[in-house]
Each structure stands twice: as structure tokens, then as C-alpha cells.
Design an enzyme around this catalytic site. Structure first.
Site, PDB file in Angstrom:
ATOM      1  N   ARG A  41       0.874  -1.166   0.000  1.00  0.00           N
ATOM      2  CA  ARG A  41       0.000   0.000   0.000  1.00  0.00           C
ATOM      3  C   ARG A  41       0.913   1.218   0.000  1.00  0.00           C
ATOM      4  O   ARG A  41       1.819   1.310   0.832  1.00  0.00           O
ATOM      5  CB  ARG A  41      -0.854  -0.062   1.279  1.00  0.00           C
ATOM      6  CG  ARG A  41      -1.946   0.943   1.391  1.00  0.00           C
ATOM      7  CD  ARG A  41      -2.978   0.474   2.425  1.00  0.00           C
ATOM      8  NE  ARG A  41      -3.921   1.536   2.732  1.00  0.00           N
ATOM      9  CZ  ARG A  41      -3.802   2.338   3.784  1.00  0.00           C
ATOM     10  NH1 ARG A  41      -2.818   2.175   4.642  1.00  0.00           N
ATOM     11  NH2 ARG A  41      -4.678   3.294   3.992  1.00  0.00           N
ATOM     12  N   SER A 110     -12.245  -4.179   0.009  1.00  0.00           N
ATOM     13  CA  SER A 110     -12.476  -3.791   1.406  1.00  0.00           C
ATOM     14  C   SER A 110     -13.922  -3.390   1.612  1.00  0.00           C
ATOM     15  O   SER A 110     -14.486  -2.674   0.773  1.00  0.00           O
ATOM     16  CB  SER A 110     -11.653  -2.549   1.765  1.00  0.00           C
ATOM     17  OG  SER A 110     -10.313  -2.840   1.801  1.00  0.00           O
ATOM     18  N   LYS A 139      -5.186   4.283   9.619  1.00  0.00           N
ATOM     19  CA  LYS A 139      -6.007   4.797   8.517  1.00  0.00           C
ATOM     20  C   LYS A 139      -6.970   5.825   9.098  1.00  0.00           C
ATOM     21  O   LYS A 139      -8.052   5.479   9.582  1.00  0.00           O
ATOM     22  CB  LYS A 139      -6.775   3.640   7.857  1.00  0.00           C
ATOM     23  CG  LYS A 139      -7.417   4.041   6.543  1.00  0.00           C
ATOM     24  CD  LYS A 139      -8.101   2.866   5.880  1.00  0.00           C
ATOM     25  CE  LYS A 139      -8.677   3.300   4.551  1.00  0.00           C
ATOM     26  NZ  LYS A 139      -9.538   2.275   3.974  1.00  0.00           N
TER      27      LYS A 139
HETATM   28  N1  TZP Z   1      -8.139  -0.531   6.340  1.00  0.00           N
HETATM   29  C1  TZP Z   1      -8.999  -0.586   7.362  1.00  0.00           C
HETATM   30  S1  TZP Z   1      -8.227  -0.356   8.846  1.00  0.00           S
HETATM   31  C2  TZP Z   1      -6.704  -0.206   8.093  1.00  0.00           C
HETATM   32  C3  TZP Z   1      -6.846  -0.319   6.725  1.00  0.00           C
HETATM   33  C4  TZP Z   1      -5.754  -0.222   5.741  1.00  0.00           C
HETATM   34  C5  TZP Z   1      -5.442   0.052   8.828  1.00  0.00           C
HETATM   35  C6  TZP Z   1      -5.113  -1.012   9.818  1.00  0.00           C
HETATM   36  O1  TZP Z   1      -3.869  -0.754  10.414  1.00  0.00           O
HETATM   37  P1  TZP Z   1      -3.433  -1.308  11.825  1.00  0.00           P
HETATM   38  O2  TZP Z   1      -2.147  -0.575  12.106  1.00  0.00           O
HETATM   39  O3  TZP Z   1      -3.194  -2.792  11.673  1.00  0.00           O
HETATM   40  O4  TZP Z   1      -4.521  -0.968  12.788  1.00  0.00           O
END
Ligand code: TZP
Length: 213
Positions: A41, A110, A139
């Protein structure tokens, strides 16, 4: 039919969290700990840099049989011959992505809520990323957390492989798998860890233990 994939320990890259160690070296360490799939990403920087890092990840992962999925960018996935593409519901439509990447590459989508998904969206995809399960600062614009109960409801309804994401730590392995998810997608708990191999191993050991292996 897409190529085979294992969602058990799904690592999502983040160049900010990887810090000076860089994404490729962080992934190199993490795969020693048992990562089964990597999603690259890329949030900022040039397309040229995105392609360069993606290409280095293909070189690292392909000989080890670990699939590389590219977030959002079909052109980058095709440019580096990645194993698949992962999109969100505001990215290119999955039917169009499938048309471009062909039947063999892996396609993920997603979603937070089951009611957001139409049959047109579910038809072309190989797995669903569901979350955030918990609040996450990785995010910032993520929807509200859904929790394990809702995760389980989505899994039972979609009839597709599901990977849970958002705020997941090693102690969440058991409730996540018990809710029915096929794996955990992790960003900060591995990418930002001082020792990404040890952090990944903590997850993979618990996953194996839960499955009685
Ligand atoms: N999509 C939904 S939550 C997220 C993404 C890319 C981020 C999750 O990151 P982390 O650090 O594992 O909580």
C-alpha cells in the site's frame, strides 16, 4: 480461478511506519516470522517509486511463494507482474479490475458493512477485507469499528474468504479466528515493531496454535 493464496497472516505495508528501515527490509524481516501474503500500500510519492518498491517486493516474495497484492493500482500490479490487486469501494469497480487483471490474479475488496456489498461487487472478487475491527490510527479516515460480532456476521453472509483488519494485535488472534475470519491483516503491529520478525512470529504461532497445529 485465481492462483492459490493463504490469508492467515496478511501484512499490509506502510512507508511511514517502516521508517528509515524501509518497506522492503521490513517485509524481509517480517516474512521470516511467518507472513503468508503481502499487500503493498503506497500512500505518497511518485508512481515510479511505487513501481520500484513493488518490483523489489516481487523479487523478494516470489521465490518464497508468498503472493504480493498491490493496493488500488492495477497499472502498477500489471507493470511488476504482481499476484493480485486490492481495492476499496471508492476505487475502480471490481468488474473492471477483473477484466484488466485476468482470471488468474487475486482480487480483494475492502468493506466494513455487509449491506454495502452488491452481488456485482461480490461476483468478481476472491476475498473480502473486513474492518476496521477496532479503531486504528493507521487509517485516519477509516469507518467506525465493527467489532468481532459484526465480523462474524459478514463472514457467515458473504460465503467468501474474509481477512479482518484494523487495530489487531497478537492477543486478538483467537477471537478473530473464532469469529470466522480466515486471517488477520496487520499494519502497525508488525511494520512499526522494533523486531518485525518476532512480531510476525507472535501472530503466526498463535494462529497455528488456534488451529491445533
Ligand atoms: N483498512 C482498514 S483499517 C486499516 C486499513 C488499511 C489500517 C489497519 O492498520 P493497523 O495498524 O493494523 O490498525
Amino acid at each position: 480461478m485465481s492462483r492459490p493464496f493463504d490469508l492467515s497472516l496478511y501484512l499490509v505495508t506502510d512507508e511511514d511506519l517502516a521508517g528509515p528501515r524501509g518497506v522492503v527490509e521490513t517485509v524481509r524481516a517480517a516474512i521470516d516470522g511467518g507472513v503468508t501474503l503481502v499487500q503493498h500500500r503506497f500512500k505518497q510519492g511518485s508512481t515510479r517509486d511505487f513501481v520500484a518498491t513493488a518490483s523489489a517486493l516481487v523479487d523478494l516474495l516470489r521465490p518464497r511463494g508468498i503472493p504480493l497484492i498491490i493496493n488500488d493500482r492495477v497499472d502498477v500490479a500489471l507493470a511488476v507482474d504482481a499476484d493480485g490487486v486490492h481495492v476499496g469501494q471508492s476505487d475502480m469497480r471490481v468488474a473492471k479490475v477483473r477484466e484488466l487483471i485476468g482470471p488468474d490474479r487475486i482480487l480483494g475488496l475492502s468493506a466494513a458493512q455487509m449491506h454495502e456489498l452488491t452481488p456485482e461487487e461480490l461476483g468478481p472478487i476472491d476475498y473480502l477485507g473486513v474492518g476496521p475491527v477496532f479503531a486504528t490510527s493507521t487509517k485516519p479516515n477509516a469507518p467506525d469499528p465493527i467489532g468481532f460480532e459484526h465480523l462474524g456476521r459478514v463472514k457467515r453472509t458473504v460465503g467468501l474468504p474474509v481477512v479482518a483488519i484494523g487495530g489487531l494485535k497478537p492477543e486478538h488472534v483467537e477471537p478473530t479466528l473464532a469469529a470466522g475470519a480466515d486471517g488477520l491483516a496487520i499494519v502497525s503491529a508488525i511494520i512499526a515493531a522494533e523486531d518485525p520478525a518476532a512480531a510476525a512470529r507472535d501472530f503466526s504461532t498463535r494462529i497455528a496454535r488456534y488451529r491445533g497445529k
